[in-house]
Structure formats: C-alpha cells, structure tokens
Design an enzyme around this catalytic site. Structure first.
Site, PDB file in Angstrom:
ATOM      1  N   ASP A  64       0.806  -1.229   0.000  1.00  0.00           N
ATOM      2  CA  ASP A  64       0.000   0.000   0.000  1.00  0.00           C
ATOM      3  C   ASP A  64       0.839   1.279   0.000  1.00  0.00           C
ATOM      4  O   ASP A  64       0.332   2.351  -0.261  1.00  0.00           O
ATOM      5  CB  ASP A  64      -0.928   0.012   1.227  1.00  0.00           C
ATOM      6  CG  ASP A  64      -0.182  -0.193   2.545  1.00  0.00           C
ATOM      7  OD1 ASP A  64       1.057  -0.293   2.517  1.00  0.00           O
ATOM      8  OD2 ASP A  64      -0.833  -0.255   3.601  1.00  0.00           O
ATOM      9  N   HIS A  65       2.123   1.172   0.297  1.00  0.00           N
ATOM     10  CA  HIS A  65       2.939   2.387   0.393  1.00  0.00           C
ATOM     11  C   HIS A  65       3.564   2.765  -0.950  1.00  0.00           C
ATOM     12  O   HIS A  65       3.418   3.871  -1.423  1.00  0.00           O
ATOM     13  CB  HIS A  65       4.058   2.188   1.429  1.00  0.00           C
ATOM     14  CG  HIS A  65       3.609   2.392   2.846  1.00  0.00           C
ATOM     15  ND1 HIS A  65       2.647   1.619   3.433  1.00  0.00           N
ATOM     16  CD2 HIS A  65       3.998   3.287   3.791  1.00  0.00           C
ATOM     17  CE1 HIS A  65       2.470   2.042   4.689  1.00  0.00           C
ATOM     18  NE2 HIS A  65       3.271   3.039   4.918  1.00  0.00           N
ATOM     19  N   ASP A 120       4.128  -1.246  11.286  1.00  0.00           N
ATOM     20  CA  ASP A 120       3.731   0.099  10.924  1.00  0.00           C
ATOM     21  C   ASP A 120       3.191   0.753  12.188  1.00  0.00           C
ATOM     22  O   ASP A 120       2.432   0.125  12.937  1.00  0.00           O
ATOM     23  CB  ASP A 120       2.652   0.081   9.838  1.00  0.00           C
ATOM     24  CG  ASP A 120       2.440   1.462   9.266  1.00  0.00           C
ATOM     25  OD1 ASP A 120       2.970   1.750   8.180  1.00  0.00           O
ATOM     26  OD2 ASP A 120       1.758   2.281   9.931  1.00  0.00           O
ATOM     27  N   ARG A 382       0.185  12.971  10.120  1.00  0.00           N
ATOM     28  CA  ARG A 382       1.522  13.528  10.388  1.00  0.00           C
ATOM     29  C   ARG A 382       1.788  14.734   9.500  1.00  0.00           C
ATOM     30  O   ARG A 382       1.470  14.697   8.310  1.00  0.00           O
ATOM     31  CB  ARG A 382       2.606  12.471  10.118  1.00  0.00           C
ATOM     32  CG  ARG A 382       2.586  11.411  11.172  1.00  0.00           C
ATOM     33  CD  ARG A 382       3.698  10.405  11.039  1.00  0.00           C
ATOM     34  NE  ARG A 382       3.615   9.538  12.195  1.00  0.00           N
ATOM     35  CZ  ARG A 382       3.885   8.243  12.189  1.00  0.00           C
ATOM     36  NH1 ARG A 382       4.308   7.655  11.084  1.00  0.00           N
ATOM     37  NH2 ARG A 382       3.768   7.538  13.288  1.00  0.00           N
ATOM     38  N   SER A 535       7.309   7.031  12.741  1.00  0.00           N
ATOM     39  CA  SER A 535       7.194   5.735  12.081  1.00  0.00           C
ATOM     40  C   SER A 535       7.855   4.590  12.851  1.00  0.00           C
ATOM     41  O   SER A 535       8.737   4.802  13.682  1.00  0.00           O
ATOM     42  CB  SER A 535       7.853   5.872  10.711  1.00  0.00           C
ATOM     43  OG  SER A 535       8.332   4.657  10.237  1.00  0.00           O
ATOM     44  N   ARG A 537       9.595   2.460  11.169  1.00  0.00           N
ATOM     45  CA  ARG A 537      10.609   1.969  10.221  1.00  0.00           C
ATOM     46  C   ARG A 537      11.920   1.640  10.944  1.00  0.00           C
ATOM     47  O   ARG A 537      12.565   2.513  11.523  1.00  0.00           O
ATOM     48  CB  ARG A 537      10.826   2.971   9.080  1.00  0.00           C
ATOM     49  CG  ARG A 537      11.402   4.299   9.460  1.00  0.00           C
ATOM     50  CD  ARG A 537      11.346   5.297   8.296  1.00  0.00           C
ATOM     51  NE  ARG A 537       9.977   5.719   8.036  1.00  0.00           N
ATOM     52  CZ  ARG A 537       9.627   6.921   7.599  1.00  0.00           C
ATOM     53  NH1 ARG A 537      10.530   7.830   7.302  1.00  0.00           N
ATOM     54  NH2 ARG A 537       8.355   7.235   7.400  1.00  0.00           N
TER      55      ARG A 537
HETATM   56  C1  MIC Z   1       4.512   6.387   8.094  1.00  0.00           C
HETATM   57  O1  MIC Z   1       3.348   6.775   8.186  1.00  0.00           O
HETATM   58  O2  MIC Z   1       5.493   7.084   8.411  1.00  0.00           O
HETATM   59  C2  MIC Z   1       4.772   4.985   7.577  1.00  0.00           C
HETATM   60  C3  MIC Z   1       5.416   5.123   6.264  1.00  0.00           C
HETATM   61  O3  MIC Z   1       3.557   4.307   7.400  1.00  0.00           O
HETATM   62  C4  MIC Z   1       5.632   4.267   8.607  1.00  0.00           C
HETATM   63  C5  MIC Z   1       6.147   2.985   8.178  1.00  0.00           C
HETATM   64  C6  MIC Z   1       7.313   3.104   7.244  1.00  0.00           C
HETATM   65  O4  MIC Z   1       8.169   3.971   7.455  1.00  0.00           O
HETATM   66  O5  MIC Z   1       7.360   2.329   6.310  1.00  0.00           O
HETATM   67  C7  MIC Z   1       4.986   4.059   9.968  1.00  0.00           C
HETATM   68  O6  MIC Z   1       4.133   4.830  10.345  1.00  0.00           O
HETATM   69  O7  MIC Z   1       5.397   3.173  10.710  1.00  0.00           O
HETATM   70 FE1  SF4 Z   2       0.260   4.972   5.028  1.00  0.00          FE
HETATM   71 FE2  SF4 Z   2       1.650   5.614   7.205  1.00  0.00          FE
HETATM   72 FE3  SF4 Z   2       0.201   7.434   5.893  1.00  0.00          FE
HETATM   73 FE4  SF4 Z   2      -1.017   5.552   7.242  1.00  0.00          FE
HETATM   74  S1  SF4 Z   2       0.296   7.151   8.084  1.00  0.00           S
HETATM   75  S2  SF4 Z   2      -1.543   6.243   5.191  1.00  0.00           S
HETATM   76  S3  SF4 Z   2       0.328   3.805   6.916  1.00  0.00           S
HETATM   77  S4  SF4 Z   2       1.984   6.364   5.118  1.00  0.00           S
END
Ligand code: MIC
Ligand code: SF4
Length: 643
Positions: A64-65, A120, A382, A535, A537
């Site tokens: 999905d990313h 995530d 965010r 995140s 990550r």
């Molecule tokens: C995000 O919202 O920052 C992400 C991308 O979903 C991350 C996960 C990632 O860095 O792949 C998260 O929230 O954990």
């Molecule tokens: Fe995707 Fe992270 Fe954004 Fe949620 S916050 S939509 S999981 S990138």
C-alpha cells in the site's frame, strides 16, 4: 480487583513476566501485518530465522505504500518478492490497489479480543475494534511470525472518558486532535489510551479507528475501545458477525489517569505545521488561503469519511475552488467499489476532486507535494517538516469536514458554516469481495521466491565491543522524527537496499552525513526529548548501524525507535541529568569503556574526551535487552540462543 480492557487483553496473552506496571512482559501475538515499505526487511529477517511457516493465527502482507513508482523497477521487484514469499510461508497477500493495510484489516480481518503486531506505527487502528494492536519494528514482527512472543513494558492505562455526543460538522478526528493538544506528541509514552464512558456508543467502528490510529502521534503503546453492540453491527455488516466478542472494562476497573472529554462542547480542531500537537480551533485561523486539500490516509479514508465529503459537495451544489488542488485517496477497494456503485464517486469527480489509488499516496510523500511555501490541508496524521516532499510546504491536519470546507471556499473555514449536515449512515451491509487478497499456496514446495536486484542482503555486525569511541557526528534538538533520520518520499524505493538507503540518513539536515559517518568509521548521535518519534521503520536504526553509529545519547526516546535501536545493537542512552545535554557539542570526541560488565548497572559513564569531562547516562534496559545489545542485536541474540 477488576480489570480494564487493556489489562484484560494483555493478561489473557501473557506468556511470561509479571503483570506489574513498568516491568517487561512477554505476550503471545495472534495476528501480524506488514506493509511493503517495512515488509521486505521484515521478511528477509523472518527467512533468516529458518521457520518453514508462520505460526500466527493470521499474517497478512499488504502492499500500500510504494505502488506506482515512476521510472524504475524497484517497487515492482519488491511486490514480486513479497507475493512469492507470502505464498511460500503461509501468509495472505493483499495486492496493490486493495487498500491501506489498517483500513483493510479493520474491515476484513480484525477481531476483538486478539493481539496484533504490525510493522507500521499506525497498527493501533485495530484498537477501534477491540484489539490490542501494537506497532513495532519489522524484526519484532518477524519474531512474532516465527511464534516468538512480543516484549513490552507493562503500561499505565489512561481512561479517556467520553461524555455526550458530537455536534454536526465535528467528528472523530477532532477528538484525537483535542487529545493531542492536551497531551502533546510525547504525552502517551509508556501508556495505553483506553476509551470509555457513555459517549463511546455514539461512535462507529471507523470513527473509533480514526482515534486509535492517531493515538500513535501521542507516542502511546496503543489505544483501545471496548467491543460492544456497535462493534457487533460493524462486523455483521462485513459478513463477520461470528468474529465478534464482547469486551468491556469491569465496573471496578482502575486506571492510572483519567481525562474527561465532553463531546457536546468539542469544536472543529486543526494541527498547524509542523507537529501533530500544534493544535488550535479551526475558527482561530479561518481565512488563511489554501493551495491543496488531501482527503485519505489510514486515519480518515473510510466509507463514512469519503461519503461525507461527497455528500457535502452534492447537497450544497458545491465545486472545488479553482485555486485548490483536491485529491481523494480511498482507504480500501471496498470503499472505492461502494462509492462507485452508489454514485458517491461520481459526485466527487463532478465537484472537481482528483481521485487517487486506494493507497497511502501523498501521506508518505508519494505525489501531491504542495507548491513552494504552499498551504496543504490534509486529513492525515503527520505533518512533520518535509514529509510532504516540499520542505517549506505548510501542512495542516484536520477532519474530512474541515477539509471539504477549505476545498470549497479556498480558505480555512469552520465547517459549521456549510449549513445542513449530510449525516452518513453506516451501511447495513458492506460490499464484500476479498478477491484481491491472495491466500498462501497449498503446496509451498512449488513456490520459488523471486528476488530482483533491489533486494539486498541484510547487513550484519558483530557483538558489542568493550569500548566505544568516536566523534559526535550530529547534535539534534527535541522531537526528531524517523522522517528526519531516514526520509521516505523519493527514497522509499530503497527500503530493501540498505547500502543505498543509508545515503538518506539525516540528509535533510546534513546532506553529507553519510559520507562523514563512513569516513570516521561511525560515531555518536546526540538528541533531545522524544528522539525517534513517528514511524516504526527499523531502517532508522538499521541504516545508522550500517554507517557505524554506535550509540544515540538523548534526553528521551520514542518507544518503537528505542526497541529498534536495541534490535540492531545500537545503544539508546539517556542523560541521567538532562542538563548534561549542554555539555556535549557537535564534533566532540566521546569514549565509553568497560561496557561488557558495565551494562549490568543502569548507570553508565561516557567521557567527553574533548572537554575532559565525565557524563552520567542511564540505559533502562531489561535483562533481555542487555543480552541483545551485548550480542550485537536481536538476530545474533536469537541465533546464539537457538544453538
Ligand atoms: C509512516 O506513516 O510514516 C509509515 C510510512 O507508514 C511508517 C512505516 C514506514 O516507514 O514504512 C509508519 O508509520 O510506521
Ligand atoms: Fe500509510 Fe503511514 Fe500514511 Fe497511514 S500514516 S496512510 S500507513 S503512510
């Protein structure tokens, strides 16, 4: 003594440890989820464990990313790797286009009373349906897939006591924004936020999920709602009534803190740049010109949210303002499908909104970066600096109601001015079609895992040396995010390629950081409060490890990031006296000796060789974490233990 919902969930899954606040406990994990940007690494680690099939009740791998890469093979290679691996190891695979992991999982797989670990940080979305759903690094998720328990510090439980009912044009997003205003982005650290009170029954499951989703921004371990008749009706409408189970706090349950929130009095709220806790009332900043409006993300992309936007346009005969670029990212194929059939989608298109895929999209900086210095109103979770792809872009976070009002008038507008509220009813039946979820192979021996050139081997390191020595390579302030450490956006395609992705480390702050780190053979990083928020990550630990970073000395850490650092053998250390932060400067030479025995005590000493001064530090590691650090990380530790 009675238990609250969080305690019931934790205690019913306890594998070992004492259910005492502040102590580390190990819990059994029933379900796991991964997404493509963290999943490739998680599965490489799972493979390294040599387990033939996942041992969970259910594991789902979502894409999905990274779905629509421009000019390159990397994403498509990752997808092929993930799909073949899922098939071989007993994992369900949700194909690109099926939707955002958190929304799809809530609709199709989440079960009250179960535990879930996801790679995530917004995994707590599942708390909206009464799950104990926790975000973690990919390595922790790999361990859970292999049948290992998840270790967490037994949390404090905060009751958010909801009273009354939301007024028209005020919605679930305003509840969590109000909590962020009161608690800040570090107010939830070490806590589970549990919702209760008579106001709960007026919130649908997707609305509850908006709230638990964005509990991640409070820094909370997770957030949870009880499972009640509303949950049952939602599951029944998804054709899954049998998955329902009642879950509520005992009448004499105790909480560590209580926050009262009167929903009748709540007004539309908005978070200003560049932190989710910079919250004020929409009415306070009305009139500001808006360049972009984005509706979607795992926080606000449900059927209810998108229909609300669509109905507002239709009922008022409104169009998107000519100077606003508006995008819509549906949370799932189910949402998109249903809105295609009921014409909700047609009304959005008629109004001039741009329809994107059912993916994360602009939320992770994949497209729709704001214009230079532009104002973007987003229903996302965010708004960290630069995350949108435009460093001087000003991202505000708000509800779908506030977003549509801005899209119509071209300026920030209190949505209560839009007139009659188009209330969206929860469907009695959702459109169920799981054809984009591929079940695992019946005969795994026939499946070969396909690895393109972007799938690089996992970097390794040896055990912790007795002495750590090096320069402070960067000194940072408070609330450093994982987007600051390892940015997403254009870098996302290198998530399976650590050597390449490591070039992104702190690149937004110091473009030469990676060269500096390599040239000096690594060193130390100094941070302020809440280092590593955001995140899950693990790359934010893995890539610094690859560059030779030995320890991060900060005033405090965000939970997931601290665990990730330990997992990769980097020492997260805090100042015993926060004022000592001022006693270290960029470029200072630091040294720590006698680490092998030293970690048995919580207090360590680091010598600032440049200033000839000793500074006391704390680590706060559990015995398991001490052993992990000494071994050089979790993979070394588990391999050594299984020998
Ligand atoms: C995000 O919202 O920052 C992400 C991308 O979903 C991350 C996960 C990632 O860095 O792949 C998260 O929230 O954990
Ligand atoms: Fe995707 Fe992270 Fe954004 Fe949620 S916050 S939509 S999981 S990138």
């Amino acid at each position: 003594m009675g238990k609250n919902v969080a305690q019931k969930l934790i205690d019913s899954h306890l594998v070992s440890g004492e259910a005492v606040q502040g102590k580390e406990v190990n819990i059994r994990i029933d379900q796991t989820i991964t997404q493509d940007a963290t999943g490739t690494m998680s599965y490489l680690q799972f493979e390294a464990m040599g387990v033939p099939k996942v041992k969970t009740e259910l594991s789902v791998s979502y894409v999905d990313h990274n779905t629509l890469q421009y000019g390159g093979f990397e994403n498509a290679d990752d997808h092929r790797f993930l799909q073949t691996l899922a098939s071989k190891y007993g994992i369900h695979f949700s194909r690109p286009g099926n939707g955002i992991c958190h929304q799809v999982h809530l609709e199709r797989f989440g079960k009250p009373g179960k535990t879930m670990l996801g790679s995530d940080s917004h995994t707590p979305t599942g708390g909206g349906i009464g799950m104990l759903a926790i975000g973690a690094g990919g390595l922790d998720v790999a361990v859970a897939m292999g049948g290992g328990p998840f270790s967490l510090v037994y949390p404090k439980v905060v009751l958010v006591n909801l009273k009354g009912k939301l007024k028209p044009w005020v919605s679930a997003k305003d509840i969590i924004l109000e909590l962020l205003r009161r608690m800040t982005v570090k107010g939830g650290v070490g806590k589970v936020i549990e919702y209760g009170g008579e106001g709960v029954k007026h919130l649908s499951v997707p609305e509850r999920a908006t709230i638990t989703n964005m509990g991640a921004e409070l820094g909370a371990t997770t957030s949870v709602f009880p499972s009640d008749d509303v949950t049952k009706a939602f599951l029944a409408a998804q054709g899954r009534e049998k998955d329902w189970k009642e879950l509520s706090a005992d009448p004499d349950a105790k909480y560590d803190e209580q926050i009262d929130l009167d929903l009748n009095k709540l007004e539309p709220m908005i978070a200003k740049p560049h932190m989710p806790d910079q919250v004020c009332k929409v009415s306070e900043i009305e009139g500001m010109k808006v360049d972009q409006v984005c509706v979607g993300s795992c926080t606000n992309s449900s059927f209810r949210d998108l229909m609300l936007v669509s109905e507002t346009f239709k009922k008022g005969g409104f169009k998107v303002h000519p100077e606003v670029s508006m995008t819509i990212s549906p949370g799932s194929k189910q949402v998109l499908d249903m809105m295609a059939l009921n014409k909700g989608l047609a009304h959005l298109i008629e109004a001039g909104a741009r329809i994107l895929e059912a993916t994360c999209g602009p939320c992770i900086g994949n497209g729709q970066s704001p214009p230079s210095g532009g104002v973007s109103l987003r229903t996302f979770n965010r708004n960290f600096i630069g995350r949108s792809g435009t460093k001087d872009g000003k991202v505000f976070l708000c509800s779908p109601e506030t977003a549509v009002a801005a899209a119509i008038y071209g300026v920030i507008t209190d949505p209560r001015k839009l007139g009659k509220f188009p209330k969206v009813k929860m469907p009695a039946e959702f459109l169920v079609d799981d054809s984009m979820v591929v079940p695992p192979a019946k005969d795994p021996s026939k499946v070969s895992i396909v690895r393109g050139p972007n799938i690089q081997a996992l970097p390794k390191q040896g055990p912790l040396p007795d002495t750590l020595k090096g320069k402070v390579l960067i000194k940072l302030g408070d609330n450093i995010t994982t987007d600051d450490i390892t940015p997403a956006g254009t870098w996302l395609k290198y998530r399976s390629n650590v050597p390449k992705y490591s070039e992104s480390v702190f690149a937004q702050i110091d473009a030469r950081f990676h060269e500096k780190a390599k040239a000096t053979g690594g060193g130390f990083v100094v941070g302020g409060e809440n280092y590593g928020q955001g995140s899950s990550r693990e790359h934010a630990a893995l890539c610094p490890m690859y560059l030779g970073i030995k320890a991060i000395v900060a005033k405090s850490f965000a939970r997931i990031h601290k665990d990730n650092l330990v997992n990769f053998g980097i020492l997260p250390l805090t100042f015993a006296n926060p004022a000592d932060y001022d006693g270290i400067s960029d470029g200072d030479e630091l040294e720590m000796t006698g680490l092998k025995g030293g970690l048995n005590s919580d207090t360590l000493v680091i010598k600032n060789v440049t200033r000839d001064k000793e500074i006391k530090l704390k680590h706060g590691y559990s015995p398991r974490q001490v052993e992990t650090i000494l071994a050089g990380g979790t993979l070394n530790y588990t391999t050594a233990k299984s020998r």
